[in-house]
Design an enzyme around this catalytic site. Sequence first.
Site, PDB file in Angstrom:
ATOM      1  N   ARG A 132     -15.276 -43.767  -2.760  1.00 45.52           N
ATOM      2  CA  ARG A 132     -16.046 -44.263  -1.600  1.00 45.52           C
ATOM      3  C   ARG A 132     -17.466 -43.707  -1.626  1.00 45.52           C
ATOM      4  O   ARG A 132     -18.409 -44.354  -1.175  1.00 45.52           O
ATOM      5  CB  ARG A 132     -15.335 -43.966  -0.274  1.00 45.52           C
ATOM      6  N   GLU A 156     -12.485 -55.548  13.692  1.00 43.08           N
ATOM      7  CA  GLU A 156     -12.512 -55.974  12.290  1.00 43.08           C
ATOM      8  C   GLU A 156     -12.614 -57.496  12.155  1.00 43.08           C
ATOM      9  O   GLU A 156     -13.280 -58.010  11.253  1.00 43.08           O
ATOM     10  CB  GLU A 156     -11.263 -55.475  11.562  1.00 43.08           C
ATOM     11  N   ARG A 172      -9.605 -42.876  -0.689  1.00 47.54           N
ATOM     12  CA  ARG A 172     -10.073 -41.851   0.233  1.00 47.54           C
ATOM     13  C   ARG A 172     -10.281 -40.518  -0.488  1.00 47.54           C
ATOM     14  O   ARG A 172     -11.237 -39.799  -0.235  1.00 47.54           O
ATOM     15  CB  ARG A 172      -9.037 -41.666   1.348  1.00 47.54           C
TER      16      ARG A 172
END
Lengths: 308, 282
Positions: free
Chosen positions: A7, A55, A164
């Site tokens: 990320r 979203e 992550r």
Amino acid sequence: MEYKQTRQGYVDALIEMAEELPEMVVLDADVGKATLTLQFAKLFPERFFNCGIQEQNMLCVAAGMSLEGKIPFASTFGVFATCRAGDQLRNGIAYPKANVKVAVTHCGITVGGDGASHQSNEDIAITRSFPNMTILVPGDYEEAKLATKAAARMNGPVYLRLGRDKYPVISELHGSFIIGKSKLLYPGTDITIITTGIMVSEAIKARELLSEEGFSIRVVHMGTIKPIDEVAILKAAKETKGIVTIEEHSIVGGLGEAVAGIVAENHPCPVRRVGMRDIFGESGQAQELLDKFGMRAKNIIEEVKKIL
Amino acid sequence: MVIEGKKELSPANLEDLKNLCKQVRKQIINMVYQASSGHIGGSLGSTELIVTLYNHLMTHHPENPDWDKRDRFVLSKGHCTPVLYAVLANCGYFPKEDLSTFRRPGSHLQGHPYQPKTPGVEATTGSLGIGFSTILGMALTAKNRGQKHYYYVICGDGEIQEGQIWEGAMFANKYKLDNLIAFVDRNYLQTDGNSEDIMPLDPLAPKWESFGWKVYEINGHDIQEIVSTVISAKNSDRPVMIIANTIKGKGVSFMENAFGWHGAVPSKEDADKALKELENGI
């Protein structure tokens, strides 16, 4: 070994591209601290749109921006982009071929402690089934950067899948990124391991251990899941005795099924799949969960030996 | 040629628009009859709104659909393609003969609007709520660029039961989208019956007001009122919602206020009767 977040590669690429691509904008749904898009927001506040916890609205707002010539990157967690906002991803972005890059983080089991509600193990399956989608699953920090830049430069919807955790930096993945082209990391003649995303380090480790036993193992990394590199898959089917796939995703609808489908239609050979075996994850440390759910080098080796 | 939006409505303009509405309603009946599929009721009910926008209020350029300065319109209640396609064809976005290909294989006129294929269609809609959010992204981009054109969107009243609409309502308020003029086609009818039985929406105006919108309520068949309200709405410093009270199936006696005509196809006899009524008045 050096460890870095995919990320972070994504957001570093956004920041590096910002001047070159003035129409590029970034949207987030109140998880900018986690997707790291707040780092972009700090530098380019007028080009960042925090849509709140919406979203569905965010993906369509991004589509609207693209219709006006913007290049939007819309970020949230993988599970929310594909499941909660699946209709908007399909009807608002994929179907009209909107030039939107849906860049999601927290994919796969290595989300860790948040548990199954946040561990997206179905998103490749969902997005693969949408026509017009390009699906990129980079394997490390540097490849995430390259994939982000490639996504920005192509016209059309892209699903960019990121994790992550911190993952090993794999120098073999660096240099260039061509959408639709796999990377041959190691040649070999006995079995081919086809990997995607951050499982690449386990694939390389499996090859090392198998090499010590005298096996010749080819390792192919699929940084693009769609359009998939059929040429490399069929070459593996023809030149080695079988294929083992590894993905941080369900074996239902993911890389393994994509490979198996191509092989079955064109040049049948044994294909064995390593991944989440049609089961939801649970809370734990990322590394514990990879052990628990069987996505390790040793699991790859077991499958390789079943073929040999 | 650019079609310039107008502020004033002369008696001659009004007469022209009324005649156009009559023509469009006949086209709607013919399209759905020929395709054996399509949504008549909501199309007839929103005819004055869409005709008045395209043929009086909006500045646009049918020969150059991508002209940057055009006003944009999105049909968020995407099932009402018959009225949109008829209006676009009459404006010259594509040949009127294409209307007979509606919903047929190979046609650019899909059952629900598909932006990549149809000239003049600004956004792909059909799944309810998607058009509304999409136009917010369009309007925000234009506002940030300092562009002066307007964004118009029509939602069905049933459509606003979707949670996504209220996400968008918050978003438009956050970004103070003063270049956005939205309509809700308030006919109280949805597929399975009366909206107030299925999922009550009233009181509707206070809902939008509390979300930070400037709200008007009009008769959606009164062309004069549509024009004057939109002109007034352009002075708003907030997003505008115009609740347009309409009659679903307007103009055909046996289709008016009958929820059965949401998605029903007329028989030859019904179609002929409808066309006759539209020609001569109910």
